[in-house]
Design a protein around this motif. Sequence first.
Motif, mmCIF file in Angstrom:
data_model
loop_
_atom_site.group_PDB
_atom_site.id
_atom_site.type_symbol
_atom_site.label_atom_id
_atom_site.label_comp_id
_atom_site.label_asym_id
_atom_site.label_seq_id
_atom_site.Cartn_x
_atom_site.Cartn_y
_atom_site.Cartn_z
ATOM 1 N N ALA A 158 -24.062 -112.173 -0.627
ATOM 2 C CA ALA A 158 -23.038 -111.138 -0.815
ATOM 3 C C ALA A 158 -23.235 -110.200 0.467
ATOM 4 C CB ALA A 158 -23.560 -110.364 -2.366
ATOM 5 N N TYR A 159 -24.316 -109.978 0.828
ATOM 6 C CA TYR A 159 -24.347 -109.187 2.046
ATOM 7 C C TYR A 159 -23.667 -109.783 3.249
ATOM 8 C CZ TYR A 159 -26.052 -107.294 6.241
ATOM 9 O OH TYR A 159 -26.083 -106.743 7.803
ATOM 10 N N ARG A 160 -23.745 -111.149 3.252
ATOM 11 C CA ARG A 160 -23.309 -111.701 4.751
ATOM 12 C C ARG A 160 -21.732 -111.868 4.307
ATOM 13 N NH1 ARG A 160 -26.270 -117.180 5.380
ATOM 14 N NH2 ARG A 160 -25.222 -117.100 7.616
ATOM 15 N N MET A 161 -21.306 -111.832 2.935
ATOM 16 C CA MET A 161 -19.950 -111.953 3.078
ATOM 17 C C MET A 161 -19.241 -110.581 3.232
ATOM 18 S SD MET A 161 -18.945 -114.543 -0.124
ATOM 19 C CE MET A 161 -19.355 -116.214 0.037
ATOM 20 N N THR A 162 -19.848 -109.480 2.923
ATOM 21 C CA THR A 162 -19.552 -108.113 3.352
ATOM 22 C C THR A 162 -19.368 -107.882 4.852
ATOM 23 O OG1 THR A 162 -20.637 -107.339 1.340
ATOM 24 C CG2 THR A 162 -20.205 -105.746 3.005
ATOM 25 N N VAL A 264 -20.092 -120.380 7.147
ATOM 26 C CA VAL A 264 -19.734 -120.512 8.613
ATOM 27 C C VAL A 264 -18.274 -120.996 8.087
ATOM 28 C CG1 VAL A 264 -19.896 -122.464 10.087
ATOM 29 C CG2 VAL A 264 -21.972 -121.408 9.333
ATOM 30 N N LEU A 265 -17.878 -121.646 7.061
ATOM 31 C CA LEU A 265 -16.465 -122.102 6.894
ATOM 32 C C LEU A 265 -15.596 -120.984 6.759
ATOM 33 C CD1 LEU A 265 -17.230 -125.115 4.635
ATOM 34 C CD2 LEU A 265 -16.037 -125.169 6.678
ATOM 35 N N LEU A 266 -15.975 -119.910 6.156
ATOM 36 C CA LEU A 266 -15.409 -118.699 5.888
ATOM 37 C C LEU A 266 -14.962 -118.108 7.232
ATOM 38 C CD1 LEU A 266 -17.198 -117.324 2.849
ATOM 39 C CD2 LEU A 266 -14.779 -118.077 2.970
ATOM 40 N N VAL A 267 -15.952 -118.076 8.254
ATOM 41 C CA VAL A 267 -15.860 -117.282 9.615
ATOM 42 C C VAL A 267 -14.740 -118.261 10.389
ATOM 43 C CG1 VAL A 267 -16.754 -116.370 11.434
ATOM 44 C CG2 VAL A 267 -17.945 -116.155 9.318
ATOM 45 N N GLY A 269 -12.054 -120.137 11.957
ATOM 46 C CA GLY A 269 -10.510 -120.111 12.215
ATOM 47 C C GLY A 269 -10.020 -118.843 11.366
ATOM 48 N N ASP A 270 -10.875 -117.776 11.086
ATOM 49 C CA ASP A 270 -10.342 -116.582 10.534
ATOM 50 C C ASP A 270 -10.638 -115.385 11.631
ATOM 51 O OD1 ASP A 270 -9.660 -114.322 9.075
ATOM 52 O OD2 ASP A 270 -10.932 -115.076 7.272
ATOM 53 N N PRO A 271 -9.416 -114.974 12.189
ATOM 54 C CA PRO A 271 -9.808 -113.889 13.244
ATOM 55 C C PRO A 271 -10.219 -112.505 12.599
ATOM 56 C CG PRO A 271 -7.627 -114.999 13.556
ATOM 57 C CD PRO A 271 -8.217 -115.531 12.414
ATOM 58 N N VAL A 272 -9.676 -112.244 11.362
ATOM 59 C CA VAL A 272 -10.188 -111.105 10.385
ATOM 60 C C VAL A 272 -11.708 -111.059 10.317
ATOM 61 C CG1 VAL A 272 -9.942 -109.810 8.320
ATOM 62 C CG2 VAL A 272 -7.957 -110.852 9.564
ATOM 63 N N ALA A 273 -12.244 -112.130 9.840
ATOM 64 C CA ALA A 273 -13.793 -112.435 9.756
ATOM 65 C C ALA A 273 -14.431 -112.275 10.950
ATOM 66 C CB ALA A 273 -13.976 -113.707 9.118
#
Length: 289
Positions: A158-162, A264-267, A269-273
């Motif tokens: 949860a923290y890492r996603m934040t 890692v997959l969430l980050v 290719g996602d410029p916002v992340a």
Amino acid sequence: MSDIVTPTPAGQATLERIRAESATLSGAERRVALAVLADPSIVMRSSVTELARSVGTSAATVVRFCQSMGLRGYQDLKLTLARESVPADRQLADHVAPGDGPAAVLDKVFGNAADALRHTAGTVSASGIERARDMVRSARRVLFAAVGTSAPLAADIAYRMTTIGIDASAPADVHVQRVTARMLSPDDLCFAISHTGSTVETLATVRAASAAGATTVALTSFTHSPLTEMADHTLVAGSRETTYRIEAMVSRIVHLTMLDALFVLLVLGDPVAEEALAATADVLTEHRL
């Protein structure tokens, strides 16, 4: 049959009691008893749902059978059989012997973890984790639900996603988890983490999230469990770790690695992340020498 449960007498082996009382059980409970007597290890390697399916009954019947034997539930049966049939050293870690020194223990414990990670890497579904990534990305907010030894994993992810701009939380209190789940909307996601998939509090939180119309995802170690039957999407990442261990340490390592892969997959290719992660790194530099 009386509703009063008589505690198991001290010194009486659980299998002996099951054998002695099996004839007095109902048909469905008797089938559970016979399956346990025929192969006690089935309890240690199966979830409550898997055992129920193998004998053609429900998870509730398996739990009632356990209570008929004076136990609190399925997990109590699993741990009781382990205490009675598995040497104490094997309850700590597979392959560890009483005479092992520090070097041998390190080698075996690290080896067990490495084997579990290799095994999971070869069996986990790539499309499954891709779908989980897409579900997290599209959610307005994400609630992580977990208790006991899975709770630190929920707090960490949860923290890492934040840190990458996702509105994620992992309340420590189970009551707060359940109330928060009930306040979710159809645009939100409840992500449950549970080794056994049968923890009462986690199931209650997922049930509340479903009632609120939220999407639910589960990370667990067993293909069939009350949690997998309830969740909209499931990630199964189990280890070959002996399931009688209370702490299920190797399974936590596997789950932590799965969550890391999801992060890692969430980050990627996602410029916002990526921008949020850079901002997080900038903040953290102020807290380190």
